[in-house]
Enzyme design. Structure first.
Site, PDB file in Angstrom:
ATOM      1  N   GLU A  59     119.610  -9.671  76.296  1.00  0.00           N
ATOM      2  CA  GLU A  59     119.442 -10.960  77.176  1.00  0.00           C
ATOM      3  C   GLU A  59     119.258 -10.437  78.646  1.00  0.00           C
ATOM      4  O   GLU A  59     118.505 -10.966  79.478  1.00  0.00           O
ATOM      5  CB  GLU A  59     120.518 -12.050  77.189  1.00  0.00           C
ATOM      6  CG  GLU A  59     119.794 -12.877  75.815  1.00  0.00           C
ATOM      7  CD  GLU A  59     120.380 -12.092  74.699  1.00  0.00           C
ATOM      8  OE1 GLU A  59     121.103 -10.975  74.614  1.00  0.00           O
ATOM      9  OE2 GLU A  59     120.047 -12.690  73.629  1.00  0.00           O
ATOM     10  N   HIS A 128     126.382 -22.518  70.087  1.00  0.00           N
ATOM     11  CA  HIS A 128     124.916 -23.043  70.041  1.00  0.00           C
ATOM     12  C   HIS A 128     124.441 -24.617  70.363  1.00  0.00           C
ATOM     13  O   HIS A 128     123.436 -25.071  69.933  1.00  0.00           O
ATOM     14  CB  HIS A 128     124.536 -22.680  68.667  1.00  0.00           C
ATOM     15  CG  HIS A 128     124.355 -21.495  68.108  1.00  0.00           C
ATOM     16  ND1 HIS A 128     125.436 -20.473  67.877  1.00  0.00           N
ATOM     17  CD2 HIS A 128     123.324 -20.544  67.987  1.00  0.00           C
ATOM     18  CE1 HIS A 128     125.291 -19.328  67.583  1.00  0.00           C
ATOM     19  NE2 HIS A 128     123.884 -19.264  67.597  1.00  0.00           N
TER      20      HIS A 128
END
Ligand SMILES: Cc1ncc(C[n+]2csc(CCOP(=O)(O)OP(=O)(O)O)c2C)c(N)n1
Lengths: 322, 334
Positions: A59, A128
Site C-alpha cells: 500500500e 474491515h
C-alpha cells in the site's frame, strides 16, 4: 436512460475518463481480475494492464508511487480495497500528497484519486468496516467525497479524476448493488454542493454516504406522523455545502446530523458546531448528533447491529426536538 | 510419490495425518456453516496447506508464541486452541475465543500463546519482532513464530520487521507459507527477484526452503530452526512452498485458475501424501479413514455446540474498549 448500480457507476466514470484522457490510469491489488468487489470488471480487457495495473500488496508503494506519478504528469486512480488498508499508506497521503502543492509553493499539484471503500458490510469486524472520513477532512489539501447514490458516484468520481488535487473517494460497500436510472451523458459533478433529498419545514436531517438511506426512511416515518423533515445529503465533506445546511436550518430551526462513524470527533461534530455558531439564536432545539459509540466494530451481528444508527434512532432524535 | 525415508517415524506421521484431518474437517465444516449463514463474516480456508500448520506450529512448544494471518484456522488449532471455541467465534457467539467480537480473521487465544490472526496483511511481522524483543528482555527460553503468506513479503513491514529481528538478534522464526496466490493474483507476477528466502538472507537471516506439502519435512526443519534460535542463533526464516487448493475466501470460486491446474495440484494434497506414505509402510486403511471420521465427528460436534450457543450479551459491546472514558459518549444510545 440506463439502469446502473452504484458499483457500475464507478466503473463507468473511470472508463469514460480513461477514454477521454490518456493520462488517467488505475492501480491496485487484483485489478486485473476486476478488483476485490468487481468494480474493475472487464476494464483490463479494454485498457490493458499498463492502465489497469495490478500491484503487489504494498500500500505504501501504491500510494507513494502514485504521488510521484501524479507530480510527473499522470492522473492515477489508486484502489485501496478497504479504507482500513489505506492506513498502511497514511504518510504517503497525509505528509506527501496533501502537502506537495502548498509546500512547494504551488509549482505543481497531485491529481490523485484514492478510492477507499468504507463502512460496515457483512460482519467484517474491526479491521474491515471503519468509517474514517473525518480524519481526512481534518487534513488541509485533501478533498473528501462520500457519494450516496449511483448518479453521484458516476458524476463525482469523474470530478475527482479531473480534480488537480488529491481526492479521498469513499464509496460505501453496502451500496454497491443499489440502482438508479442514469443518462447516457452525465457530466462531472460539483464538489461542495449538497443534494436536498426531501423538502421539509419542521426539522433538518443532514447525512452522507449510506446513512442518507436511513435519514430518508426516518423522514418517511415522520411524514406519516405529520412531521415534515428536510433531508440533506452532503455528498462531499470537504468542501461541504454549509450554505445549503444553514439555509435549511434557518427554515426549520432544528438539526439532526446522522453518521455511521464514531460520533466523537466525527464530521457530524463539524456540522453541528457550524450550525450552532451561525444559528444559535434561532434554533428551536439543541442540535443533535447521531453516530456510533466510540468502540471498534464487533463481529457478532447482534452487537454490530447495536451500533448502527437506524431510521428509528433518527426519527426518535427528531421527535425529541419537537 | 513417497520414496524411502531415513527418519520415518510411522507413529509420529500417523499423528500428524490425524491432526491435518482435524484442520481440514474444521474448515470444511466452517465452509458448510457459512453457506448456511451461521458463519457471519469472510473466512479464508487453508485447504491444501495443512502440512504447514501441523509441521510448523505442531513443532512449537506450548510456551512459544504465535502470530498468524487471516488464513490461520490451522495454525490456531495446532497451537492448542479449542475447536469448539473457534467455531463459536466464527459464528459470533458467546464462548468464542474472542467472545464473538473478532471472528475468523481476528482469532486469538492468549492462553495457548496465540497472539492473534490479523486482518491486515504483513502487520503481524513487526508485532512478532516485538514479542521476540520482550522474550529477550525478560530472558525467557521460548521462541516467537510468525506465519505470513507470500503476498506479505511485498509489504514494508517485511523489511522493517526482519531487519529489526536481525539487528536485535531476536528469538523469532519467520515462516512464509507460500501458497502461490495473493487473493486473485499469482504472487510470482508481483514479486521481484528470487523470492522470500533470498530477501531474508539479504537481511542477514538464515533461510531454508522446504516442500510445504511434506508434513515431516516442515516439522523436521522447524524443529531444527527452533533449536538454533533457542541456542542463541537469532532469527531464522522458513519458506514453505504449498498451494491454495480452494478460493481466496470461501465464496471465491477462483475462476482465474484453470481447472486442470487445480486438479493436478490436488494430487499433491498433503493429507493424501501422508496417507500414501503411511499405507506404503503398512498402516491399515481403517486407521487412516478413522482419522478422517474422528475429525469430521469432532468438528460436527463443535458445529452443533456453536450453533446452540447464545449470542454475546449486549453489554459485551461496551466492554474492553479501554480503561478510561465512556465509550458511549456522544453516540445515539445512553
Ligand atoms: C495491508 C493489506 N492489504 C490488502 C489486504 C487484502 N488482502 C487480504 S488477504 C490478501 C492476500 C494475501 O496474500 P498472502 O499474503 O500470500 O496470504 P494468503 O491469502 O495467500 O494466505 C489481500 C491482498 C489486507 N488484508 N491487508
Amino acid at each position: 436512460m440506463v439502469t446502473t448500480t452504484y458499483m457500475e457507476a464507478g466503473r463507468r466514470a473511470l472508463a469514460e475518463e480513461m477514454r477521454r484522457d490518456p493520462t488517467v490510469w488505475a492501480v491496485g491489488e487484483d485489478l486485473g481480475r476486476g478488483g476485490v468487489f468487481g468494480q474493475y470488471a472487464g476494464m483490463v480487457e479494454e485498457f490493458g494492464p499498463l492502465r489497469i495495473s495490478d500491484a503487489p500488496i504494498s500500500e505504501a508503494a501504491i500510494l507513494g508511487s502514485a504521488v510521484g506519478a501524479a507530480l510527473a504528469g499522470t492522473r492515477p486512480v489508486v484502489e485501496m480495497r478497504f479504507a482500513d488498508f489505506a492506513l498502511c499508506a497514511v504518510d504517503e497521503l497525509v505528509n506527501q500528497a496533501a502537502k506537495a502543492r502548498y509546500m512547494f509553493g504551488g509549482q505543481g499539484g497531485v491529481p490523485l484519486v484514492v478510492r477507499e471503500p468504507m463502512g460496515m458490510w457483512r460482519s467484517s469486524a474491526a479491521q474491515h468496516s471503519q468509517s474514517l472520513e473525518a480524519w481526512y477532512v481534518h487534513i488541509p489539501g485533501l478533498t473528501v467525497v462520500a457519494p450516496a447514490t449511483p448518479g453521484d458516484n458516476l458524476r463525482l468520481l469523474k470530478a475527482a479524476i479531473r480534480s488537480d488535487d488529491p481526492v479521498v473517494y469513499m464509496e460505501h460497500k453496502d451500496l454497491w448493488g443499489i440502482e438508479e436510472e442514469l443518462g447516457e451523458d452525465e457530466p462531472p459533478g460539483e464538489f461542495g454542493s449538497a443534494r436536498t433529498v426531501r423538502d421539509g419545514n419542521d426539522a433538518t436531517v443532514v447525512s452522507w454516504s449510506a446513512m442518507v438511506r436511513n435519514a430518508a426512511a426516518a423522514a418517511e416515518m415522520l411524514a406519516e406522523e405529520g412531521v415534515s423533515v428536510e433531508v440533506i445529503d452532503l455528498r462531499t465533506l470537504w468542501p461541504w455545502d454549509r450554505g445549503a445546511v444553514l439555509a435549511s436550518v434557518q427554515k426549520t430551526g432544528r438539526l439532526v446530523v446522522a453518521q455511521e462513524a464514531v460520533s466523537v470527533g466525527g464530521f457530524g461534530a463539524e456540522v453541528a458546531a457550524t450550525v450552532s455558531e451561525a444559528h444559535f439564536g434561532s434554533l428551536k432545539a439543541p442540535v443533535k448528533r447521531l453516530g456510533a459509540p466510540r468502540i471498534p466494530i464487533p463481529y457478532a451481528k447482534p452487537l454490530e447491529d447495536m451500533l448502527r444508527v437506524g431510521p428509528d434512532a433518527i426519527a426518535a432524535a427528531v421527535r425529541a426536538q419537537l | 510419490m513417497s520414496g524411502p525415508r531415513p527418519n520415518l517415524d510411522l507413529e509420529r506421521l500417523a499423528d500428524r495425518h490425524r491432526r491435518m484431518h482435524r484442520i481440514r474437517a474444521f474448515e470444511e465444516q466452517a465452509v458448510a456453516a457459512l453457506e448456511e449463514g451461521l458463519v457471519l463474516g469472510a473466512i479464508h480456508p487453508s485447504i491444501g496447506q495443512e502440512a504447514c500448520a501441523v509441521g510448523a506450529v505442531g513443532s512449537l512448544a506450548r510456551e512459544d508464541l504465535l502470530l498468524s494471518t487471516h488464513r490461520g484456522h490451522g495454525h490456531t488449532l495446532e497451537k492448542g486452541a479449542s475447536a469448539v471455541a473457534m467455531m463459536r467465534e466464527l459464528f459470533g457467539r458467546e464462548g468464542g475465543n474472542c467472545g464473538g467480537k473478532g471472528g475468523s480473521m481476528h482469532i486469538a487465544d492468549f492462553s495457548v500463546g496465540m497472539l492473534g490472526a490479523n486482518g491486515v496483511v504483513g502487520a503481524n511481522i513487526n508485532i512478532a519482532a516485538g514479542a521476540a524483543h520482550a522474550v529477550r528482555l525478560k530472558g525467557e527460553r521460548r521462541i516467537v513464530c510468525c506465519i505470513f503468506g507470500d503476498g506479505a513479503v511485498n509489504r514494508g513491514p517485511f523489511l522493517e520487521g526482519l531487519n529489526w529481528a536481525r539487528v536485535f538478534d531476536l528469538p523469532v522464526l519467520f515462516v512464509c507459507e507460500d501458497n502461490a496466490f495473493a487473493a486473485t493474483t499469482r504472487t510470482e507476477a508481483m514479486t521481484g527477484g528470487p523470492g522470500p528466502a533470498a530477501r531474508a538472507e539479504a537481511l542477514g537471516i538464515p533461510a531454508r526452503a522446504v516442500d510445504g506439502n511434506d508434513v515431516d519435512v516442515v516439522a523436521e526443519v522447524t524443529t531444527e530452526l527452533r533449536e538454533r534460535i533457542l541456542d542463541g542463533g537469532g532469527p531464522q526464516f522458513l519458506w514453505a512452498k504449498t498451494w491454495r487448493l480452494t478460493g481466496h475466501t470461501a465464496v471465491d470460486k477462483a475462476a482465474y485458475r484453470d481447472a486442470g491446474e487445480v486438479e493436478e495440484r490436488w494430487k499433491d494434497d498433503p493429507i493424501a501424501r501422508a496417507a500414501d506414505t503411511l499405507r506404503a509402510h503398512g498402516v491399515a486403511g481403517e486407521t487412516l479413514s478413522g482419522h478422517r471420521e474422528a475429525a469430521v465427528q469432532e468438528m460436527r460436534a463443535a458445529y452443533e455446540e456453536a450453533k446452540a450457543a447464545d449470542w454475546p450479551e449486549d453489554r459485551a459491546l461496551y466492554a474492553d474498549v479501554q480503561d478510561v472514558g465512556d465509550p458511549r459518549e456522544a453516540a445515539f444510545r445512553w
